[in-house]
Design a protein around this motif. Structure first.
Motif, mmCIF file in Angstrom:
data_model
loop_
_atom_site.group_PDB
_atom_site.id
_atom_site.type_symbol
_atom_site.label_atom_id
_atom_site.label_comp_id
_atom_site.label_asym_id
_atom_site.label_seq_id
_atom_site.Cartn_x
_atom_site.Cartn_y
_atom_site.Cartn_z
ATOM 1 N N GLN A 23 0.825 -1.201 0.000
ATOM 2 C CA GLN A 23 0.000 0.000 0.000
ATOM 3 C C GLN A 23 0.860 1.252 0.000
ATOM 4 N N ARG A 24 2.032 1.184 0.609
ATOM 5 C CA ARG A 24 2.969 2.311 0.544
ATOM 6 C C ARG A 24 3.418 2.551 -0.899
ATOM 7 N N VAL A 25 3.675 1.473 -1.627
ATOM 8 C CA VAL A 25 4.051 1.619 -3.035
ATOM 9 C C VAL A 25 2.920 2.279 -3.812
ATOM 10 N N ALA A 26 1.691 1.832 -3.567
ATOM 11 C CA ALA A 26 0.540 2.395 -4.277
ATOM 12 C C ALA A 26 0.383 3.884 -3.983
ATOM 13 N N ILE A 27 0.598 4.274 -2.730
ATOM 14 C CA ILE A 27 0.498 5.690 -2.364
ATOM 15 C C ILE A 27 1.632 6.487 -2.998
ATOM 16 N N ALA A 28 2.850 5.929 -2.976
ATOM 17 C CA ALA A 28 3.982 6.605 -3.613
ATOM 18 C C ALA A 28 3.728 6.797 -5.104
ATOM 19 N N ARG A 29 3.195 5.773 -5.747
ATOM 20 C CA ARG A 29 2.896 5.859 -7.184
ATOM 21 C C ARG A 29 1.870 6.953 -7.460
ATOM 22 N N ALA A 30 0.822 7.013 -6.632
ATOM 23 C CA ALA A 30 -0.224 8.010 -6.847
ATOM 24 C C ALA A 30 0.321 9.428 -6.660
ATOM 25 N N LEU A 31 1.143 9.635 -5.649
ATOM 26 C CA LEU A 31 1.642 10.981 -5.355
ATOM 27 C C LEU A 31 2.780 11.408 -6.267
ATOM 28 N N SER A 32 3.443 10.452 -6.905
ATOM 29 C CA SER A 32 4.625 10.765 -7.713
ATOM 30 C C SER A 32 4.309 11.644 -8.911
ATOM 31 N N ILE A 33 3.060 11.662 -9.338
ATOM 32 C CA ILE A 33 2.715 12.486 -10.501
ATOM 33 C C ILE A 33 2.004 13.773 -10.086
ATOM 34 N N ARG A 34 2.083 14.078 -8.787
ATOM 35 C CA ARG A 34 1.571 15.335 -8.241
ATOM 36 C C ARG A 34 0.094 15.580 -8.600
ATOM 37 N N PRO A 35 -0.809 14.705 -8.193
ATOM 38 C CA PRO A 35 -2.228 14.917 -8.501
ATOM 39 C C PRO A 35 -2.804 16.063 -7.678
ATOM 40 N N LYS A 36 -3.867 16.654 -8.178
ATOM 41 C CA LYS A 36 -4.576 17.672 -7.422
ATOM 42 C C LYS A 36 -5.495 17.032 -6.383
ATOM 43 N N VAL A 37 -6.001 15.831 -6.715
ATOM 44 C CA VAL A 37 -6.901 15.110 -5.818
ATOM 45 C C VAL A 37 -6.392 13.685 -5.666
ATOM 46 N N LEU A 38 -6.232 13.238 -4.418
ATOM 47 C CA LEU A 38 -5.872 11.859 -4.117
ATOM 48 C C LEU A 38 -7.135 11.153 -3.635
ATOM 49 N N ILE A 39 -7.520 10.091 -4.341
ATOM 50 C CA ILE A 39 -8.754 9.364 -4.053
ATOM 51 C C ILE A 39 -8.386 7.999 -3.469
ATOM 52 N N LEU A 40 -8.871 7.727 -2.264
ATOM 53 C CA LEU A 40 -8.504 6.516 -1.547
ATOM 54 C C LEU A 40 -9.760 5.696 -1.258
ATOM 55 N N ASP A 41 -9.815 4.479 -1.794
ATOM 56 C CA ASP A 41 -10.983 3.614 -1.597
ATOM 57 C C ASP A 41 -10.632 2.531 -0.580
ATOM 58 N N GLU A 42 -10.922 2.799 0.675
ATOM 59 C CA GLU A 42 -10.600 1.889 1.785
ATOM 60 C C GLU A 42 -9.157 1.381 1.717
ATOM 61 N N PRO A 43 -8.190 2.275 1.683
ATOM 62 C CA PRO A 43 -6.809 1.841 1.437
ATOM 63 C C PRO A 43 -6.211 0.992 2.554
ATOM 64 N N PHE A 44 -6.752 1.112 3.769
ATOM 65 C CA PHE A 44 -6.163 0.384 4.896
ATOM 66 C C PHE A 44 -7.076 -0.717 5.427
ATOM 67 N N GLY A 45 -8.144 -1.004 4.692
ATOM 68 C CA GLY A 45 -9.152 -1.938 5.177
ATOM 69 C C GLY A 45 -8.652 -3.354 5.375
ATOM 70 N N ALA A 46 -7.631 -3.765 4.602
ATOM 71 C CA ALA A 46 -7.156 -5.146 4.677
ATOM 72 C C ALA A 46 -5.926 -5.304 5.569
ATOM 73 N N LEU A 47 -5.526 -4.238 6.252
ATOM 74 C CA LEU A 47 -4.292 -4.263 7.033
ATOM 75 C C LEU A 47 -4.574 -4.522 8.510
ATOM 76 N N ASP A 48 -3.571 -5.037 9.210
ATOM 77 C CA ASP A 48 -3.700 -5.238 10.644
ATOM 78 C C ASP A 48 -3.704 -3.892 11.353
ATOM 79 N N ALA A 49 -4.152 -3.884 12.607
ATOM 80 C CA ALA A 49 -4.385 -2.636 13.333
ATOM 81 C C ALA A 49 -3.128 -1.786 13.475
ATOM 82 N N ILE A 50 -1.997 -2.422 13.773
ATOM 83 C CA ILE A 50 -0.756 -1.657 13.974
ATOM 84 C C ILE A 50 -0.289 -1.029 12.669
ATOM 85 N N THR A 51 -0.287 -1.817 11.583
ATOM 86 C CA THR A 51 0.125 -1.288 10.282
ATOM 87 C C THR A 51 -0.825 -0.183 9.833
ATOM 88 N N LYS A 52 -2.117 -0.370 10.087
ATOM 89 C CA LYS A 52 -3.109 0.641 9.717
ATOM 90 C C LYS A 52 -2.804 1.975 10.403
#
Length: 281
Positions: A163-192
């Motif tokens: 998920q860190r890679v996915a976030i890095a990829r999204a931000l690398s092109i400098r978007p005006k809007v970052l859209i996140l569809d339950e990005p942490f839903g599948a992660l354990d509590a500590i990682t979330k």
């Protein structure tokens, strides 16, 4: 549009907010799908104004059209009625000014973390020198703490690292809007919680506008400026919008000691599980 004040009473948004220039406008949006039994209305008359740099969370039961709404902001889907505008321009198709991060990461498994991010940068900035594109990729992998994992493929990464890679990829092109569809839903509590903290740091430093779907009220109260609560589908709409009053930068422990945190949490729970309880029948 409404918000919840410190006494638990729903009130109008402040005049200061209303006077800001709209950045993203969802106006009278409806989405209807044809079916064998007739038209099926997923969303009906949705209106929302988002201001530049805001962090907006959307919450609601499954089937209320949250993903459908954000897919229209991203340009993957089109409204049946109404329109979505970004900086006054109607959204008609996907574009690099709006990047989406999904719950299931959507990384190409045969590419390394570096290559997954580089592919996005190269697609959006084909004219940049390779050295400059490499620098952009490395900077964004470092931003999410993955410098040492740059040459690993997704199969070698944990869920949080993917998920860190996915976030890095999204931000690398400098978007005006970052859209996140339950990005942490599948992660354990500590990682979330770790990624929530990282996301807030990135959001604060880059001042990107964020729209995020979550089913976690505590996550929304920690992250958001406003919490958009959807009514049930079909024909779902926005029921209420809560303004989250906690100052930034936010400290999770301090927020959870604030009585207002539980006031807001209970109000959202009442909205979801009493006023708009999900009907499973």
């Amino acid at each position: 549009m409404h918000t919840l004040n410190n006494t638990g009473v729903v009130t109008q948004l402040t005049q200061e907010t209303v006077n800001r220039d709209p950045f993203l406008v969802i106006e009278d949006v409806s989405k209807v799908y044809p079916t064998a039994t007739g038209p099926y209305t997923v969303l009906d008359g949705v209106n929302l104004t988002v201001y530049e740099g805001e962090f907006i969370c959307l919450i609601g039961h499954s089937g209320c059209g949250k993903s459908t709404l954000l897919n229209m902001v991203s340009g993957f889907n089109k409204p049946t009625d109404g329109e979505v505008r970004l900086e006054t321009l109607k959204i008609r198709e996907p574009g690099p000014d709006r990047m989406m991060v999904f719950q299931n990461y959507c990384l190409l498994p045969w590419l390394t973390a570096f290559e997954n991010v580089y592919l996005a940068v190269d697609s959006v900035y084909p004219g940049k020198p390779r050295s400059e594109k490499v620098t952009i990729v490395r900077e964004h992998l470092a931003m999410v703490g993955l410098t040492e994992a740059a040459d690993k493929k997704p199969s070698q990464l944990s869920g949080g690292m993917k998920q860190r890679v996915a976030i890095a990829r999204a931000l690398s092109i400098r978007p005006k809007v970052l859209i996140l569809d339950e990005p942490f839903g599948a992660l354990d509590a500590i990682t979330k919680e770790e990624l929530q903290e990282e996301l807030l740091t990135i959001w604060r430093e880059h001042q990107v506008t964020v729209l995020m779907i979550t089913h976690d009220i505590d996550e929304a109260l920690f992250l958001a400026d406003r919490l958009v609560m959807m009514t049930n589908g079909p024909s779902a709409s926005i029921g209420e919008v809560l303004k989250i009053p906690f100052p930034r930068p936010r400290n999770r422990a301090r927020i959870m000691e604030d009585p207002e945190y539980y006031n807001l949490r209970n109000y959202a729970l009442d909205f979801l599980f009493n006023r708009f309880a999900h009907d499973d029948d």
